[in-house]
Design an enzyme around this catalytic site. Structure first.
Site, PDB file in Angstrom:
ATOM      1  N   LYS A   1       0.872  -1.180   0.000  1.00 16.85           N
ATOM      2  CA  LYS A   1       0.000   0.000   0.000  1.00 16.85           C
ATOM      3  C   LYS A   1       0.907   1.227   0.000  1.00 16.85           C
ATOM      4  O   LYS A   1       2.040   1.164   0.455  1.00 16.85           O
ATOM      5  CB  LYS A   1      -0.880   0.003   1.261  1.00 16.85           C
ATOM      6  CG  LYS A   1      -2.100   0.877   1.159  1.00 16.85           C
ATOM      7  CD  LYS A   1      -3.284   0.160   0.524  1.00 16.85           C
ATOM      8  CE  LYS A   1      -4.451   1.112   0.326  1.00 16.85           C
ATOM      9  NZ  LYS A   1      -5.661   0.410  -0.096  1.00 16.85           N
TER      10      LYS A   1
ATOM     11  N   ASP B   1      -7.165   4.478  -4.289  1.00 18.63           N
ATOM     12  CA  ASP B   1      -7.784   4.360  -2.959  1.00 18.63           C
ATOM     13  C   ASP B   1      -8.360   5.754  -2.695  1.00 18.63           C
ATOM     14  O   ASP B   1      -8.600   6.507  -3.647  1.00 18.63           O
ATOM     15  CB  ASP B   1      -6.736   3.942  -1.901  1.00 18.63           C
ATOM     16  CG  ASP B   1      -7.379   3.554  -0.565  1.00 18.63           C
ATOM     17  OD1 ASP B   1      -7.916   2.448  -0.457  1.00 18.63           O
ATOM     18  OD2 ASP B   1      -7.360   4.368   0.386  1.00 18.63           O
TER      19      ASP B   1
END
Ligand code: NDP
Length: 449
Positions: free
Chosen positions: A122, A162
């Site tokens: 991430k 995201d």
């Protein structure tokens, strides 16, 4: 196990969200460690909670007025035991290393559940795209990628979107990557359809949340027809969660952004949803504008003096938190239960605090944890990678069919893993156990690396 958690807290005391995510997983995989003593000797907990690599870098960029700004960029490459690192980029002022590490940790288990060959990672930045011009966002993305490009690749690490990273940002990030590398590869997912994207990728997380919820309802011989649902957020996940609920005959009565929420007792139908999509995706407006267009609805601004979120205090059967982490606290969970909610399917990552989780589990409601319920997004990202590798594009029905199949199989996997460790019907424990066992066994197969 307690020692492992204490060590993690002592090493990085300010990474609260990471501690929270680790604590939940560690507590639920205790029976797995008890049954497999070699896992302790191999220090699998210590290994799986330590990222393989952490990158942090300066991102300088210039505003339209010529002012130089400096943000911080991150990429946490958490675990590559079952495939290349895979996970989104978040651009939001709250981003710090603790948040990125928690998201990367969760991603490892989620990706494992999808059955596709993807490790976990991430990244992101504390940059806030809200209120910036397209040119400012482009300059920021180009600066961000001018460092990140040397660490990623279609077989190494494949970012995606995201919070704060949608179609616009993905385009700018991909464009500069292509230029710097001089190659056109599937290095990012969530691309536009006419340059390598997959059909159903924008819809996938929200649709998957609803497919997972439908599977949970089916265990009680129920469907979405006539169900009232509370949805938070108004971004990618919230929009397509709402779209699928409407299609299946349910009614969504709330949506929100970071300034406040709307309650529309009549339900947000397809026409109202199209308005929200235009408002948020094209005009980049605020949810407060909804009540100007639809005066039957009520808008409530965020009140920082409240220790609960009034969005969760309405009569309903289902709740789909789709904004951000820790958005349902203990009081919110009590309100949901009091108002008749018996299904929670998490679109956002770790939206429920430990106090909320305890209540969902104690009351044995249908609780679909994020790493299972919202895995549809990364699953279709995996399908986008597969299509890019083959240089072809599958039709909409094929991708949607595969998504449905994957969500069904994640649901089954959670139930089976829970049952084989004595926690029947506990999807949270089942998801953690199934994800953990697969990744740990792959790590052990590959030796001490
Ligand atoms: P978007 O940026 O498209 O939308 C985020 C929404 O949540 C916006 O309405 C935003 O409001 C609101 N929001 C963000 N931060 C906060 C906050 N701190 N407090 C209140 N509201 C907030 O993001 P996504 O829809 O893509 O992501 C939403 C959640 O889903 C995140 O937790 C993400 O990690 C998770 N997720 C997303 C996936 C995807 O495929 N996109 C996949 C799996 C999980 P505002 O407009 O005011 O900022």
């Amino acid at each position: 196990m307690e020692q492992t958690i204490e060590l993690i807290k002592a090493r990085d005391p300010e990474q609260y969200e990471f501690h929270q995510a680790v604590q939940e997983v560690v507590e639920t995989v205790k029976p797995v460690l008890d049954r497999n003593p070699e896992y302790r000797q191999q220090a699998v907990l210590e290994r799986i909670t330590e990222p393989e690599r952490v990158l942090m870098f300066r991102v300088p960029w210039m505003t339209d007025s010529g002012q130089v700004m400096v943000n911080r960029g991150f990429r946490v490459e958490m675990n590559s035991a079952i495939g290349p690192y895979k996970g989104g980029l978040r651009f939001h002022p709250s981003v710090n290393i603790g948040i990125i590490k928690f998201l990367a940790f969760e991603q490892v288990f989620k990706n494992s559940l999808t059955t596709l060959a993807m490790g976990g990672g991430k990244g992101g930045s504390d940059f806030d795209p809200k209120g910036k011009s397209d040119n400012e966002v482009m300059r920021f993305c180009q600066s961000f990628m001018s460092e990140l490009f040397r660490h990623i690749g279609p077989n190494t690490d494949v970012p995606a979107g995201d919070i704060g990273v949608g179609a616009r940002e993905i385009g700018y990030l991909f464009g500069i990557y292509k230029k710097l590398r001089n190659e056109f590869t599937g290095v990012i997912t969530g691309k536009s359809l006419n340059w390598g994207g997959s059909l159903i990728r924008p819809e996938a997380t929200g649709y998957g949340v609803v497919y997972f919820a439908a599977e949970m309802l089916q265990t009680r011989s129920e469907t979405f027809a006539e169900k009232t649902c509370l949805v938070s957020g108004s971004g990618n996940v919230a929009q397509f969660t709402t779209e699928k609920i409407i299609e299946l005959g349910g009614k969504v009565v709330t949506l929100s952004d970071s300034s406040g929420y709307i309650y529309d007792e009549q339900g947000i139908d397809s026409e109202k949803l199209a308005y929200v999509m235009d408002l948020k995706n094209i005009r980049r407006g605020r949810m407060s504008e909804y009540v100007e267009k639809y005066p039957g609805a009520v808008y409530t601004p965020v009140d920082p003096s409240l220790d609960y979120n009034p969005l969760w205090d309405h009569q309903a059967e289902c709740a789909m938190p789709s904004a951000t982490q820790n958005e349902i606290n203990g009081t919110d969970a009590a309100n949901l239960l009091k108002n008749g909610v018996y299904l929670v399917s998490e679109g956002a990552n770790m939206p429920s605090t430990p106090e909320a989780l305890d209540q969902f589990l104690d009351n044995k409601i249908l609780y679909g944890p994020a790493k299972a319920a919202n895995a549809g997004g990364v699953a279709v990202s995996g399908l986008e990678m597969a299509q890019n590798s083959m240089r072809l594009a599958w039709p909409r029905e094929e991708v949607d069919g595969r998504l449905k199949h994957i969500m069904k199989s994640i649901h089954e996997t959670c139930l089976d893993a829970g049952a084989s460790y004595g926690v029947e019907g506990n999807y949270m424990a089942g998801a953690n156990i199934a994800g953990f066992v697969k990744v740990v066994n792959a790590m052990l197969d590959q030796g001490l690396v």
